[in-house]
Write a protein that holds these residues in place. Structure first.
Motif, PDB file in Angstrom:
ATOM      1  N   CYS A  28     -10.993 -20.628 -12.205  1.00 49.49           N
ATOM      2  CA  CYS A  28      -9.875 -19.915 -11.597  1.00 49.49           C
ATOM      3  C   CYS A  28      -8.823 -19.610 -12.664  1.00 49.49           C
ATOM      4  O   CYS A  28      -8.828 -20.199 -13.750  1.00 49.49           O
ATOM      5  CB  CYS A  28      -9.248 -20.727 -10.460  1.00 49.49           C
ATOM      6  SG  CYS A  28      -8.546 -22.300 -10.967  1.00 49.49           S
ATOM      7  N   ILE A  29      -7.959 -18.646 -12.340  1.00 47.84           N
ATOM      8  CA  ILE A  29      -6.798 -18.372 -13.188  1.00 47.84           C
ATOM      9  C   ILE A  29      -5.572 -18.259 -12.294  1.00 47.84           C
ATOM     10  O   ILE A  29      -5.669 -17.903 -11.122  1.00 47.84           O
ATOM     11  CB  ILE A  29      -6.957 -17.092 -14.046  1.00 47.84           C
ATOM     12  CG1 ILE A  29      -7.108 -15.851 -13.174  1.00 47.84           C
ATOM     13  CG2 ILE A  29      -8.094 -17.208 -15.029  1.00 47.84           C
ATOM     14  CD1 ILE A  29      -7.034 -14.552 -13.958  1.00 47.84           C
ATOM     15  N   GLY A  30      -4.443 -18.599 -12.876  1.00 50.97           N
ATOM     16  CA  GLY A  30      -3.174 -18.433 -12.190  1.00 50.97           C
ATOM     17  C   GLY A  30      -2.304 -17.503 -13.019  1.00 50.97           C
ATOM     18  O   GLY A  30      -2.314 -17.567 -14.256  1.00 50.97           O
ATOM     19  N   ARG A  31      -1.573 -16.649 -12.348  1.00 53.47           N
ATOM     20  CA  ARG A  31      -0.678 -15.694 -13.023  1.00 53.47           C
ATOM     21  C   ARG A  31       0.714 -15.827 -12.440  1.00 53.47           C
ATOM     22  O   ARG A  31       0.874 -15.973 -11.223  1.00 53.47           O
ATOM     23  CB  ARG A  31      -1.156 -14.262 -12.831  1.00 53.47           C
ATOM     24  CG  ARG A  31      -2.505 -13.961 -13.413  1.00 53.47           C
ATOM     25  CD  ARG A  31      -2.909 -12.506 -13.103  1.00 53.47           C
ATOM     26  NE  ARG A  31      -4.257 -12.233 -13.514  1.00 53.47           N
ATOM     27  CZ  ARG A  31      -4.624 -11.899 -14.743  1.00 53.47           C
ATOM     28  NH1 ARG A  31      -3.723 -11.785 -15.679  1.00 53.47           N
ATOM     29  NH2 ARG A  31      -5.884 -11.671 -15.036  1.00 53.47           N
ATOM     30  N   HIS A  55       7.905 -12.012 -19.096  1.00 52.70           N
ATOM     31  CA  HIS A  55       6.620 -12.293 -19.739  1.00 52.70           C
ATOM     32  C   HIS A  55       5.592 -12.577 -18.648  1.00 52.70           C
ATOM     33  O   HIS A  55       5.873 -13.311 -17.703  1.00 52.70           O
ATOM     34  CB  HIS A  55       6.735 -13.517 -20.650  1.00 52.70           C
ATOM     35  CG  HIS A  55       7.929 -13.482 -21.547  1.00 52.70           C
ATOM     36  ND1 HIS A  55       7.941 -12.841 -22.761  1.00 52.70           N
ATOM     37  CD2 HIS A  55       9.183 -13.989 -21.382  1.00 52.70           C
ATOM     38  CE1 HIS A  55       9.136 -12.979 -23.316  1.00 52.70           C
ATOM     39  NE2 HIS A  55       9.904 -13.653 -22.502  1.00 52.70           N
ATOM     40  N   ASN A  56       4.407 -12.001 -18.781  1.00 57.67           N
ATOM     41  CA  ASN A  56       3.310 -12.240 -17.841  1.00 57.67           C
ATOM     42  C   ASN A  56       2.472 -13.397 -18.371  1.00 57.67           C
ATOM     43  O   ASN A  56       1.842 -13.273 -19.420  1.00 57.67           O
ATOM     44  CB  ASN A  56       2.442 -10.992 -17.693  1.00 57.67           C
ATOM     45  CG  ASN A  56       3.220  -9.837 -17.114  1.00 57.67           C
ATOM     46  OD1 ASN A  56       3.954 -10.002 -16.151  1.00 57.67           O
ATOM     47  ND2 ASN A  56       3.075  -8.671 -17.719  1.00 57.67           N
ATOM     48  N   LEU A  57       2.464 -14.526 -17.645  1.00 58.79           N
ATOM     49  CA  LEU A  57       1.744 -15.708 -18.083  1.00 58.79           C
ATOM     50  C   LEU A  57       0.433 -15.874 -17.326  1.00 58.79           C
ATOM     51  O   LEU A  57       0.355 -15.563 -16.133  1.00 58.79           O
ATOM     52  CB  LEU A  57       2.593 -16.960 -17.875  1.00 58.79           C
ATOM     53  CG  LEU A  57       3.540 -17.324 -19.011  1.00 58.79           C
ATOM     54  CD1 LEU A  57       4.495 -16.212 -19.354  1.00 58.79           C
ATOM     55  CD2 LEU A  57       4.259 -18.604 -18.735  1.00 58.79           C
ATOM     56  N   VAL A  58      -0.583 -16.374 -18.039  1.00 64.10           N
ATOM     57  CA  VAL A  58      -1.894 -16.641 -17.454  1.00 64.10           C
ATOM     58  C   VAL A  58      -2.300 -18.062 -17.823  1.00 64.10           C
ATOM     59  O   VAL A  58      -2.277 -18.435 -19.001  1.00 64.10           O
ATOM     60  CB  VAL A  58      -2.961 -15.644 -17.978  1.00 64.10           C
ATOM     61  CG1 VAL A  58      -4.330 -15.982 -17.424  1.00 64.10           C
ATOM     62  CG2 VAL A  58      -2.574 -14.220 -17.642  1.00 64.10           C
TER      63      VAL A  58
END
Length: 150
Positions: A28-31, A55-58
């Motif tokens: 899974c990933i979280g954004r 900022h877009n964090l992943v």
């Protein structure tokens, strides 16, 4: 020097809840967006100016699950990671671009859960306190302590 370096260090506040995406195989990933602020005084007017950068964090796998469980909009976090740009084709055929921060380590600096428990009981819960001082190295999938001053 022949080597290169792609490293980002940020301290900021979450601009939204962690959005999770699950894949086949259990990954899974979280954004989530992170806001950092710069405050300065305009020399001609004397006005205090605040400039916000988003900022877009992943985060991935176990780190994403931890962030989703404990972080909410407005929480303060320290992150380490690297810049990653990617592109894709939109449904209308146009090419879209984005730049993201792939998080490799993080430390919770303050969470609303800490503040709420402090206001209600004047003490922090053991789980909140231990997570506040936890670093997560996504490349090793293990927690480790750091000598950071905060």
């Amino acid at each position: 020097m022949n080597g290169t370096l792609n490293k980002v260090l940020l301290i900021g506040h979450l601009g939204d809840e962690v959005k999770m995406h699950y894949f086949d195989g259990g990954n899974c990933i979280g954004r989530f967006p992170l806001a950092t602020n710069e405050v300065y005084i305009n020399k001609t007017t004397g006005e205090k100016i605040t400039s916000t950068e988003w900022h877009n964090l992943v985060v991935r796998n176990k780190a994403a699950e931890i962030c989703e469980k404990y972080l909410t909009k407005g929480d303060k976090i320290y992150i380490e990671g690297r810049i990653k740009s990617r592109q894709w084709q939109a449904e209308d055929g146009t090419t879209k671009y984005t730049t993201e921060i792939q998080v490799t380590e993080f430390t919770f600096l303050s969470t609303k859960k800490d503040l709420d428990s402090g206001n209600k009981q004047n003490m922090k819960s053991d789980s909140s306190e231990s997570l506040k001082n936890t670093n997560f190295d996504a490349s090793k999938n293990a927690s480790q302590n750091d000598d950071l001053p905060f």
